[in-house]
Each structure stands twice: as C-alpha cells, then as structure tokens.
Design a protein around this motif. Structure first.
Motif: not given
Length: 92
Positions: A57-59, A66-72, A83-87
């Motif tokens: 799952v990519n947000l 968000v993985r390249f920012r501060d996550g949750l 945006s919720i983007i399924p891999a």
C-alpha cells in the motif's frame, strides 16, 4: 482540518462506492483513524500488525509518498488530498 482521501476502486466497498471522502486529521495517522471510524475495515487493509503501513500500500500526501517523508506522522494541511494507491505487480 478537512482532508480529502482518494479511495482506490478495490477499497470502495468500504465507502459505499465513494471514490473520495472528506475527513479530519492533521497527520496521515489521524486521517486513517478518522477513516476507520467512519468506514470500518480500512486499518486492517492498510496497516500491518505493528501499526505500520503494509508493503503493498502506498499513501501520498499531494504528490509525496509518505514513506519518504515522516510515514504516518506526515503532516496534512487543511484542504490537502491523501491518496491510497495499492501497489501493482506482475509481469509477462
């Protein structure tokens, strides 16, 4: 803060078919908590047993993963879109 969440087709059964929902939250984690409260079932699909984002799952907040920012803990400004983007994987 009002935030728009874009929901992929595969998860729209949880929102009654809605492609976007408006929620409150100042971080991605708070937005997901609001999403779960209004449309139960999202956290199980988006988060793993440790409460982290599932690998497939990519947000995105605006255009930023968000993985390249501060996550949750990534901040979400008023009026922003999450945006919720399924891999997608596959091959020939």
């Amino acid at each position: 803060m009002s935030v728009t969440v874009r929901v992929p087709t595969t998860l729209r059964t949880l929102t009654g078919g809605a492609s976007e929902v408006s929620l409150e939250g100042s971080t991605v984690g708070e937005v997901l908590t609001s999403l779960e409260a209004v449309h139960p079932g999202f956290k199980d699909r988006l988060l793993d047993d440790q409460g982290g984002l599932r690998r497939f799952v990519n947000l995105y907040v605006a255009d930023d993963d968000v993985r390249f920012r501060d996550g949750l803990d990534t901040a979400v400004a008023d009026g922003e879109t999450v945006s919720i983007i399924p891999a997608v994987a596959g091959g020939i």
